[in-house]
Structure formats: C-alpha cells, structure tokens
Write a protein that holds these residues in place. Structure first.
Motif, mmCIF file in Angstrom:
data_model
loop_
_atom_site.group_PDB
_atom_site.id
_atom_site.type_symbol
_atom_site.label_atom_id
_atom_site.label_comp_id
_atom_site.label_asym_id
_atom_site.label_seq_id
_atom_site.Cartn_x
_atom_site.Cartn_y
_atom_site.Cartn_z
ATOM 1 N N LEU A 305 34.643 64.513 10.400
ATOM 2 C CA LEU A 305 35.925 64.043 9.969
ATOM 3 C C LEU A 305 36.054 62.476 9.315
ATOM 4 O O LEU A 305 36.883 62.275 8.646
ATOM 5 N N ARG A 306 34.818 62.066 9.560
ATOM 6 C CA ARG A 306 34.911 60.379 8.956
ATOM 7 C C ARG A 306 34.781 60.438 7.678
ATOM 8 O O ARG A 306 35.610 59.661 6.974
ATOM 9 N N LEU A 312 40.846 61.029 2.408
ATOM 10 C CA LEU A 312 42.328 61.018 2.682
ATOM 11 C C LEU A 312 42.782 59.594 2.331
ATOM 12 O O LEU A 312 43.939 59.560 1.803
ATOM 13 N N PHE A 313 42.095 58.729 2.906
ATOM 14 C CA PHE A 313 42.453 57.116 2.346
ATOM 15 C C PHE A 313 42.532 56.994 0.812
ATOM 16 O O PHE A 313 43.638 56.376 0.367
ATOM 17 N N VAL A 314 41.492 57.487 0.063
ATOM 18 C CA VAL A 314 41.503 57.216 -1.002
ATOM 19 C C VAL A 314 42.679 58.154 -1.937
ATOM 20 O O VAL A 314 43.365 57.602 -2.927
ATOM 21 N N TYR A 320 43.911 57.470 8.457
ATOM 22 C CA TYR A 320 44.231 58.615 9.435
ATOM 23 C C TYR A 320 43.112 58.788 10.532
ATOM 24 O O TYR A 320 41.916 58.139 10.306
ATOM 25 N N ASP A 321 43.417 59.117 11.616
ATOM 26 C CA ASP A 321 42.375 59.286 12.716
ATOM 27 C C ASP A 321 42.535 60.728 12.980
ATOM 28 O O ASP A 321 43.215 61.217 13.899
ATOM 29 N N LEU A 326 42.157 66.239 15.478
ATOM 30 C CA LEU A 326 41.632 67.678 15.292
ATOM 31 C C LEU A 326 40.374 67.789 16.300
ATOM 32 O O LEU A 326 39.973 69.000 16.289
ATOM 33 N N ALA A 327 39.877 66.754 16.789
ATOM 34 C CA ALA A 327 38.559 67.194 17.626
ATOM 35 C C ALA A 327 38.689 67.943 18.759
ATOM 36 O O ALA A 327 39.830 68.060 19.411
ATOM 37 N N PRO A 328 37.807 68.850 19.105
ATOM 38 C CA PRO A 328 38.035 69.653 20.297
ATOM 39 C C PRO A 328 38.555 69.129 21.554
ATOM 40 O O PRO A 328 37.949 67.908 21.743
ATOM 41 N N GLU A 329 39.110 69.742 22.428
ATOM 42 C CA GLU A 329 39.536 69.144 23.612
ATOM 43 C C GLU A 329 38.141 68.877 24.389
ATOM 44 O O GLU A 329 37.396 69.659 24.242
#
Length: 350
Positions: A305-306, A312-314, A320-321, A326-329
């Motif tokens: 995601l990093r 996404l910033f571009v 966005y975090d 979206l990371a699994p629980e």
C-alpha cells in the motif's frame, strides 16, 4: 501488436496487460509497437531509476532526487511515443488516453521528487523492479520463445475444452503460436496468434515490482507473488481463449456494431469482433481484475500500500492512509508515521 492483412487472415491477440497501471509499468517498453529509439528510451529510464536508487542507498539523497526526476521525465516521453501506435494500428482508445496522460503524470512525479518528496523513491523502486523482471524475458530469445509458445499451447487447450481444435502453426512473428482456423470456414476469415503481450508477463511484472519494492518477511512476499501470478495466469488464459474465438467466429459482427465501428472508428469490417473483444471488453475488465488482484495481495502483504499511496498522491494531490483503511484486521499499526513518514515500509510478521 502485429496485425496481419485480410489476405493472411491474422490479427494478434494481446495478452493480459493491466492497462490501468500503464503509466507505472514498463511492460510494453520493448514489446510490439515500439521503435528501436523508443525502446531504448524506456530501458534508459529504467537504468536511471536504478542508478538513482543506488545513490539514495548510499546517502546521496540530492543527486538521487535529480537523477530520479530525469528518469521519470524520460519515462513519460516514452509513453507519448507510443500514442500514435495505440491510436492508429492498435485502435485502443483506453491505451491512447493513458499514453497521453502518462507524460504530465510522469513530469509531475519527477517534479515532486526533485522538490524533495523522498517518499516517491519507493514508487521509483517499484517501477525499476518491474523493468528488471520484464527485461530478461524480452531480451533472452529462448525464454521469450518458450513463454509465447507455452501460452499458445495452453490457450489452444482451453479452446479444445470448448469444442474447438484449430491446431497451432507458425505465425508471421516466427513462433508456433498461430491458431490454424480455416478462413473459409469461419465468419470473419481471420485468426489470431500469440505474442509476448499475450503471456501476462507485463501484469506479473507490475505486481512483482510492487512486491519487490517493499520490506516484509520473505514468506509473505513469496506467497503474495505466487497468488498474483496464479490469478493473472488464469485470467490471461481465459482472455486469450475469448479473443481467439471471438475474432474468427464473429461473435460481435452485428450489423449495427459493424456499421458504427467502420463509420466512426475507422475499423475494417472483418476486425470488428476482434476490436470489440480485445479493445473494449477485455481491456475494461482488466481494470476490474487489477483492482481485485490488488485487494487479494494487500490481504497478504499490506506493505504494498505504501507505493500505492504515493501513486494516489501523484494522481490526486491528497495524502491517503490506505494502510489504515485496507489492511487486514489484527495488523499492527504502521510504524512509518503515516503517509508523510520518512520510513518507506512497515514490518509485520506472522
């Protein structure tokens, strides 16, 4: 994508390319449609990306930013050189639009990196790794031959499961990858043959680059890569079978559609089924597939995601975090300070 004339009755089947990532991946850098100069430009950009990363790893941040910015500019120029091919011979509206958008996006990425956004180095690393995965396949003849002809054989097997057995013959590209449909028995008189883009290697390189760019336990990285490659392979096979049958058997040769495509899109009447199947249906679904595969990989390897946050910033100019969203629980909180953090990755073990 070497389309043959109506006399030979052949058109290329373009494999599973996740075009939604076209501006981030060098998957077509030396493939069909490039000129020697444009292919050289793409590989020069990849080399400059790698050199910039090497400088950054040695602590030379400022030279790394400048070299990386130049590499992004070269990469954007490469995609613009592909636009005439996408618009003319390939007749792909989606790839044409993406090719046009690539230059301003790459210029902006280069500007942000030059201005000091060092977090973009992880996106730079991902693109460089994509090139390193794709380059050997493109440049080593026996690997390229094996991949194309194996994909053709697997696609033919898929056709046989549906009751079609045209056989495989040598195509105009020199590989035994052309489906030997009799032009006198099919609706359009055309057939298709497999090229490198049909193998899915470009899409595999995209996910391979993202996975290689992040820091995480090897077991999870290998698992994520195996999952991505497996899903891409299967969807690519389905796509090749679909296009390979739709083109000769005229699945989309309806009169109104043929009239529209020939009048307004400049298409040959006999190619309408191929163009609809490949350029519109398959390419649109490839975006859906890209999102779906990304979701599955994130469940195993949220570290990817990093670089996606940087992309996404571009695109949006907004931080966005994605890790939080979206990371699994049960995944520990990120340790890189969020989207603005200096550390590129967050380590997590299971």
């Amino acid at each position: 994508m070497p389309f043959a004339t109506a006399a030979t009755g052949a058109a290329s089947v373009v494999g599973y390319d996740l075009v939604g990532s076209a501006t981030l991946s060098p998957v077509l850098a030396a493939a069909e449609g490039t000129t020697p100069s444009s292919g050289l430009l793409a590989w020069a950009a990849i080399g400059a990306f790698l050199a910039a990363l090497l400088l950054a790893s040695q602590g030379y941040r400022e030279p790394a930013r400048y070299l990386g910015a130049g590499a992004w500019i070269a990469f954007g120029v490469f995609w613009v050189t592909m636009v005439p091919y996408y618009y003319g011979e390939a007749q792909s509206p989606l790839k044409t639009i993406l090719g046009l958008l690539a230059l301003p996006l790459c210029l902006y990425t280069g500007y942000l990196l030059w201005a000091g956004r060092d977090s973009l180095l992880i996106l730079t690393k991902a693109v460089a790794c994509m090139g390193l995965i794709y380059l050997p396949v493109e440049t080593i003849p026996f690997v390229k031959t094996w991949l194309i002809e194996t994909t053709a054989a697997q696609t033919h097997f898929g056709m046989e499961l549906l009751g079609y057995s045209p056989g495989l013959i040598e195509g105009s590209n020199g590989y035994v990858s052309k489906f030997g449909f009799d032009p006198n028995e099919t609706v359009t008189g055309r057939t298709t043959y497999i090229v490198l883009a049909c193998t899915g290697i470009g899409s595999m390189a995209i996910f391979g680059g993202l996975i290689a760019a992040v820091t995480a336990p090897l077991k999870r990285k290998v698992t994520a890569f195996a999952l991505a490659v497996g899903v891409i392979w299967f969807l690519n096979l389905v796509r090749n079978v679909f296009i390979g049958l739709a083109s000769p058997w005229g699945w989309f040769q309806q009169d109104w559609l043929v009239s529209f495509m020939t009048t307004y899109m400049g298409a040959e009447a006999s190619r309408v089924s191929f163009l609809v199947a490949h350029n519109y249906i398959a390419q649109s679904l490839s975006i859906v597939a890209l999102v779906g595969i990304t979701y599955l990989v994130v469940k195993i390897l949220p570290e990817i995601l990093r670089p996606l946050e940087e992309a996404l910033f571009v695109l949006t100019g907004t931080e966005y975090d994605l890790f939080e969203a979206l990371a699994p629980e049960g995944t520990p909180a990120r340790t890189d300070g969020g989207p603005d953090g200096e550390q590129a990755d967050h380590d997590r073990d299971r």
